[in-house]
Design a protein around this motif. Structure first.
Motif, PDB file in Angstrom:
ATOM      1  N   ARG A   1       0.828  -1.212   0.000  1.00  0.00           N
ATOM      2  CA  ARG A   1       0.000   0.000   0.000  1.00  0.00           C
ATOM      3  C   ARG A   1       0.863   1.263   0.000  1.00  0.00           C
ATOM      4  NH1 ARG A   1      -5.327  -0.359   0.550  1.00  0.00           N
ATOM      5  NH2 ARG A   1      -5.428   1.830   1.190  1.00  0.00           N
ATOM      6  N   LEU A   2       1.947   1.249   0.762  1.00  0.00           N
ATOM      7  CA  LEU A   2       2.845   2.409   0.796  1.00  0.00           C
ATOM      8  C   LEU A   2       3.487   2.651  -0.574  1.00  0.00           C
ATOM      9  CD1 LEU A   2       4.650   1.891   4.247  1.00  0.00           C
ATOM     10  CD2 LEU A   2       2.906   3.609   3.697  1.00  0.00           C
ATOM     11  N   GLN A   3       3.857   1.552  -1.227  1.00  0.00           N
ATOM     12  CA  GLN A   3       4.495   1.681  -2.539  1.00  0.00           C
ATOM     13  C   GLN A   3       3.526   2.206  -3.591  1.00  0.00           C
ATOM     14  OE1 GLN A   3       5.888  -2.387  -2.698  1.00  0.00           O
ATOM     15  NE2 GLN A   3       8.022  -1.757  -2.437  1.00  0.00           N
ATOM     16  N   ARG A   4       2.250   1.911  -3.419  1.00  0.00           N
ATOM     17  CA  ARG A   4       1.253   2.412  -4.372  1.00  0.00           C
ATOM     18  C   ARG A   4       0.991   3.906  -4.183  1.00  0.00           C
ATOM     19  NH1 ARG A   4      -4.098  -0.845  -4.995  1.00  0.00           N
ATOM     20  NH2 ARG A   4      -4.086   0.274  -6.988  1.00  0.00           N
ATOM     21  N   ARG A   5       1.177   4.382  -2.955  1.00  0.00           N
ATOM     22  CA  ARG A   5       0.851   5.786  -2.660  1.00  0.00           C
ATOM     23  C   ARG A   5       2.065   6.707  -2.730  1.00  0.00           C
ATOM     24  NH1 ARG A   5      -3.130   6.646   2.333  1.00  0.00           N
ATOM     25  NH2 ARG A   5      -3.075   8.696   1.313  1.00  0.00           N
ATOM     26  N   PHE A   6       3.252   6.161  -2.508  1.00  0.00           N
ATOM     27  CA  PHE A   6       4.453   7.000  -2.471  1.00  0.00           C
ATOM     28  C   PHE A   6       5.550   6.398  -3.353  1.00  0.00           C
ATOM     29  CE2 PHE A   6       2.430   7.103   1.764  1.00  0.00           C
ATOM     30  CZ  PHE A   6       2.079   8.455   1.826  1.00  0.00           C
ATOM     31  N   VAL A   7       6.374   7.279  -3.884  1.00  0.00           N
ATOM     32  CA  VAL A   7       7.571   6.829  -4.595  1.00  0.00           C
ATOM     33  C   VAL A   7       8.659   6.612  -3.549  1.00  0.00           C
ATOM     34  CG1 VAL A   7       9.317   7.408  -6.307  1.00  0.00           C
ATOM     35  CG2 VAL A   7       6.939   8.110  -6.663  1.00  0.00           C
ATOM     36  N   MET A   8       9.139   5.364  -3.453  1.00  0.00           N
ATOM     37  CA  MET A   8      10.091   5.016  -2.396  1.00  0.00           C
ATOM     38  C   MET A   8      11.400   4.540  -2.999  1.00  0.00           C
ATOM     39  SD  MET A   8       7.411   2.884   0.038  1.00  0.00           S
ATOM     40  CE  MET A   8       8.537   2.704   1.408  1.00  0.00           C
ATOM     41  N   SER A   9      12.489   5.064  -2.487  1.00  0.00           N
ATOM     42  CA  SER A   9      13.800   4.570  -2.904  1.00  0.00           C
ATOM     43  C   SER A   9      14.032   3.200  -2.274  1.00  0.00           C
ATOM     44  CB  SER A   9      14.892   5.535  -2.466  1.00  0.00           C
ATOM     45  OG  SER A   9      14.992   5.548  -1.033  1.00  0.00           O
ATOM     46  N   LYS A  10      15.025   2.497  -2.786  1.00  0.00           N
ATOM     47  CA  LYS A  10      15.332   1.170  -2.239  1.00  0.00           C
ATOM     48  C   LYS A  10      15.682   1.251  -0.757  1.00  0.00           C
ATOM     49  CE  LYS A  10      14.897  -1.716  -5.676  1.00  0.00           C
ATOM     50  NZ  LYS A  10      13.943  -2.848  -5.594  1.00  0.00           N
ATOM     51  N   ARG A  11      16.403   2.290  -0.383  1.00  0.00           N
ATOM     52  CA  ARG A  11      16.816   2.430   1.014  1.00  0.00           C
ATOM     53  C   ARG A  11      15.601   2.672   1.908  1.00  0.00           C
ATOM     54  NH1 ARG A  11      21.146   6.840   3.501  1.00  0.00           N
ATOM     55  NH2 ARG A  11      21.150   6.000   5.628  1.00  0.00           N
ATOM     56  N   VAL A  12      14.698   3.570   1.488  1.00  0.00           N
ATOM     57  CA  VAL A  12      13.494   3.851   2.273  1.00  0.00           C
ATOM     58  C   VAL A  12      12.613   2.610   2.353  1.00  0.00           C
ATOM     59  CG1 VAL A  12      11.348   5.190   2.332  1.00  0.00           C
ATOM     60  CG2 VAL A  12      13.516   6.321   1.770  1.00  0.00           C
ATOM     61  N   GLU A  13      12.523   1.885   1.242  1.00  0.00           N
ATOM     62  CA  GLU A  13      11.729   0.651   1.230  1.00  0.00           C
ATOM     63  C   GLU A  13      12.285  -0.358   2.220  1.00  0.00           C
ATOM     64  OE1 GLU A  13      11.425  -2.917  -1.898  1.00  0.00           O
ATOM     65  OE2 GLU A  13      10.624  -1.012  -2.687  1.00  0.00           O
ATOM     66  N   MET A  14      13.621  -0.510   2.242  1.00  0.00           N
ATOM     67  CA  MET A  14      14.256  -1.471   3.149  1.00  0.00           C
ATOM     68  C   MET A  14      14.046  -1.077   4.614  1.00  0.00           C
ATOM     69  SD  MET A  14      18.263  -2.599   3.434  1.00  0.00           S
ATOM     70  CE  MET A  14      18.698  -1.072   4.261  1.00  0.00           C
ATOM     71  N   LEU A  15      14.224   0.214   4.909  1.00  0.00           N
ATOM     72  CA  LEU A  15      14.048   0.681   6.288  1.00  0.00           C
ATOM     73  C   LEU A  15      12.593   0.568   6.730  1.00  0.00           C
ATOM     74  CD1 LEU A  15      16.383   3.825   6.316  1.00  0.00           C
ATOM     75  CD2 LEU A  15      16.794   1.609   7.405  1.00  0.00           C
TER      76      LEU A  15
END
Length: 327
Positions: free
Chosen positions: A257-271
């Protein structure tokens, strides 16, 4: 556990009412408290001495210091052997020990090599935890341990690889649905292999039975009970499923759901993934451990018929028995 400290006087089982689910959850939160990993040998010796004084009548009532000493022993010592459980495999270390492998298994878009590596790592850790915390009536031989480990790893990797190859072929489903199902593949693999792992690693208990004790006197009864072993192993398997379900399902679904609403870098996604898993793991563990009491008490009629005919050393009929379920 504190019950392994010798003495004629029994400690109260807990500060909380273990006959209720919430009481067991509160008690389990203490046993799985990660701050218990900071306990030193000096702390352990002092706690053992304090509990020993109570059990031998030198201290008349429970105090905050005694409750803390009991918590230290309950979270550190194995209830059957009285020896410290190896630190990474204690319940107080369970979340932290599982954190790395859980993050690894829930990493999106891994190749076959990554899937195999993380599921092998997870089952290796499960084998170690199950062995360290099992009922010690019948320890596994090296051969049995190796066989059980191999079967558990095979089950986990087969389910993970099989479902990973199946989900993309479900063309009738939307891309988003396939994405969600793909993120839940580790959950299906971990749950199925977890059940296999518990029953394989503790199968010797079911085949030979486990030690049971008269609940009134604490006296060990002659022979072992296979019925008690089935309860012990089965309840442990259920609690592992309940613990794995939110940890393996909630973080990946929230992340989608977060990935659908926000553009996330790999680092932010991992954290984000790491934080979600950590919070969910700490919240879920006491609720899973509290499903069933660690030390079960049963009416003797629930076990094999021979136990109903047994008498204790003082000549009384055995009415209720207790046994260590393991964790």
């Amino acid at each position: 556990m504190a019950s392994s400290v010798p003495g004629p006087r029994e400690l109260p089982d807990s500060q909380y009412n273990l006959n209720t689910y919430w009481g067991r959850v509160c008690h389990s939160a203490g046993v799985s408290d990660p701050f218990m990993l900071l306990v030193t040998k000096k702390d352990l010796d002092e706690s053992t001495a304090l509990v020993s004084k109570y059990k031998n009548g030198e201290i008349s009532k429970m105090t905050p210091q005694l409750w803390h000493a009991k918590k230290v022993l309950d979270s550190t010592l194995h209830p059957d052997t009285g020896n410290p459980v190896l630190l990474p495999f204690r319940m107080s270390s369970y979340v932290l020990s599982n954190l790395v492998v859980t993050v690894g298994m829930l990493t999106p878009n891994m190749g076959t090599g990554g899937v195999l590596f993380w599921h092998i790592a997870n089952q290796s850790l499960n084998v170690a935890v199950n062995t360290a915390n099992s009922n010690k009536s019948h320890p596994l031989t090296t051969k049995q341990l190796a066989t059980s480990y191999t079967l558990a790893v095979t089950a986990s990797c087969s389910v993970a690889l099989g479902l990973n190859s199946l989900v993309p072929k479900l063309k009738s489903l939307s891309a988003h649905t396939r994405l969600v199902l793909g993120r839940l593949v580790p959950f299906a693999a971990v749950v199925s292999a977890g059940i296999v792992n518990v029953f394989l690693m503790r199968g010797e208990e079911i085949r030979k039975g486990i030690s049971v004790f008269d609940d009134k006197t604490g006296e060990q009864l002659d022979g072992t009970s296979q019925v008690a072993a089935v309860y012990a192993v089965g309840e442990t398997a259920i609690s592992r499923i309940v613990n794995a379900a939110p940890v393996m399902a909630i973080p990946p679904l929230i992340l989608v759901r977060l990935q659908r609403r926000f553009v996330m870098s790999k680092r932010v996604e991992m954290l984000s993934n790491l934080g979600l898993i950590l919070v969910t793991s700490f919240a879920a563990l006491p609720f899973a451990l509290g499903l069933f009491p660690q030390r079960q008490v049963f009416d003797v009629s629930k076990l094999e018929e021979r136990f109903a005919r047994m008498r204790t050393s003082n000549g009384e009929h055995v009415k209720r028995v207790s046994f260590n379920r393991g964790m």
